[in-house]
Design a protein around this motif. Structure first.
Motif, PDB file in Angstrom:
ATOM      1  N   PHE A  92      16.210 -55.775 -13.360  1.00 39.57           N
ATOM      2  CA  PHE A  92      15.218 -55.322 -14.335  1.00 39.57           C
ATOM      3  C   PHE A  92      14.146 -56.389 -14.563  1.00 39.57           C
ATOM      4  N   LEU A  93      14.552 -57.657 -14.557  1.00 41.62           N
ATOM      5  CA  LEU A  93      13.594 -58.751 -14.749  1.00 41.62           C
ATOM      6  C   LEU A  93      12.651 -58.860 -13.557  1.00 41.62           C
ATOM      7  N   SER A 138      18.499 -61.171  -7.225  1.00 38.39           N
ATOM      8  CA  SER A 138      19.010 -60.781  -8.535  1.00 38.39           C
ATOM      9  C   SER A 138      20.443 -60.309  -8.408  1.00 38.39           C
ATOM     10  N   ILE A 182       8.899 -63.642 -17.800  1.00 32.78           N
ATOM     11  CA  ILE A 182       8.428 -62.658 -16.827  1.00 32.78           C
ATOM     12  C   ILE A 182       7.263 -63.231 -16.017  1.00 32.78           C
ATOM     13  N   THR A 217      21.910 -56.525 -13.635  1.00 37.47           N
ATOM     14  CA  THR A 217      20.704 -56.129 -14.352  1.00 37.47           C
ATOM     15  C   THR A 217      19.587 -57.166 -14.271  1.00 37.47           C
ATOM     16  N   LYS A 267      10.248 -55.915 -13.726  1.00 36.24           N
ATOM     17  CA  LYS A 267       9.195 -56.075 -14.740  1.00 36.24           C
ATOM     18  C   LYS A 267       8.156 -57.093 -14.302  1.00 36.24           C
ATOM     19  N   VAL A 272      20.064 -57.766 -20.916  1.00 38.94           N
ATOM     20  CA  VAL A 272      18.726 -58.305 -20.667  1.00 38.94           C
ATOM     21  C   VAL A 272      17.674 -57.770 -21.639  1.00 38.94           C
ATOM     22  N   LEU A 296      13.913 -59.476 -21.445  1.00 37.79           N
ATOM     23  CA  LEU A 296      12.853 -58.635 -20.876  1.00 37.79           C
ATOM     24  C   LEU A 296      11.583 -58.685 -21.714  1.00 37.79           C
ATOM     25  N   LYS A 297      11.727 -59.023 -22.997  1.00 35.80           N
ATOM     26  CA  LYS A 297      10.575 -59.097 -23.898  1.00 35.80           C
ATOM     27  C   LYS A 297       9.947 -60.486 -23.923  1.00 35.80           C
TER      28      LYS A 297
END
Length: 200
Positions: free
Chosen positions: A117-118, A111, A96, A114, A121, A86, A90-91
C-alpha cells in the motif's frame, strides 16, 4: 557491499521486517564464512530506517530502535517496505515522498504484506503485477485500480519492484532477492542455515 534499508514504523508487523533482516544478515554471514575471511559485512549491510530517531512500537508491543531517519547515511541498493497496520503511516506525507524519491537511486524496491500500500501510494506500482497479504488483496485492488493484484503467490518480481504476500512470505521473497543479487548457491545455503524451507 550492498546496502539493504528496511523501513520500520509504529504498528509494523514484526516478521515482515525481522524475517528479511535475518535473511540478508545470515546470507552475509554465510558468504563471509564460505570465503574464509569472516567478512560478512562485505556482502550485505542491513539497517533499519524510521520516520524519526525514536523507538518504534511494532505490533505485539515489541520496541525497536532504528539506525537512521529516512535519509540513510549511505546510498541504498535495496529498500524493503514491510507491512502491518499501515493506516497511520500511509498519512505520513514525508515517508511517502521519501519512498518515491528513493526509487530513483535504488536497484530494488520491495514490499512485504501491506507494505505494498505504501509503494502504491508513492506511485511505484502503477501497471504492475503485485501481491500482498491475502486478507488485503481486494482492498489494494479497489484502492489502486491501476495495479494487477495477484492471489495465491508468495512473491512477484517485476524487476525494479518486488512484492510479497504476508508475513512469512517476506522471507521467501528475501531469499529470492539473495539469489538475484548473489546467486542461487548462497540463497540455498542461507535457507539451510536458517533451517527454512522456502517457496520458490
Amino acid at each position: 557491499m550492498l546496502s539493504v534499508g528496511i523501513l520500520v514504523f509504529d504498528d509494523v508487523e514484526i516478521l515482515d521486517f525481522s524475517g528479511p533482516y535475518e535473511v540478508f544478515s545470515t546470507a552475509a554471514r554465510v558468504h563471509g564464512r564460505s570465503n574464509g575471511n569472516g567478512a560478512a559485512a562485505h556482502l550485505f549491510k542491513c539497517f533499519l530506517v524510521a520516520p524519526a530517531m525514536q523507538p518504534v512500537r511494532a505490533r505485539g508491543g515489541m520496541k525497536v530502535l532504528p539506525d537512521c531517519v529516512l535519509t540513510p547515511s549511505a546510498d541504498l541498493d535495496v529498500l524493503l517496505v514491510p507491512g502491518g497496520d499501515v493506516a497511520a503511516i500511509l498519512k505520513n506525507d514525508a515517508v511517502i515522498q521519501w519512498l518515491a524519491a528513493q526509487s530513483q537511486g535504488t536497484a530494488i524496491m520491495a514490499s512485504v504484506c501491506t507494505g505494498a500500500f505504501l509503494l502504491a501510494k508513492a506511485g511505484l506500482l502503477q501497471g504492475l503485477d503485485v501481491t500482498t497479504h491475502w486478507e488485503d488483496q481486494e482492498e489494494l485492488q479497489a484502492g489502486f485500480p491501476g495495479l494487477n493484484v495477484k492471489p495465491d503467490v508468495a512473491w512477484i518480481d517485476c524487476g525494479k519492484v518486488v512484492t510479497s504476500g504476508g508475513i512469512s512470505a517476506g522471507i521467501d521473497m528475501s531469499l529470492h532477492l539473495v539469489e538475484r543479487l548473489a546467486g542461487r548457491p548462497l540463497a540455498d545455503a542461507t535457507a539451510r542455515q536458517m533451517e527454512y524451507r522456502w517457496l520458490q
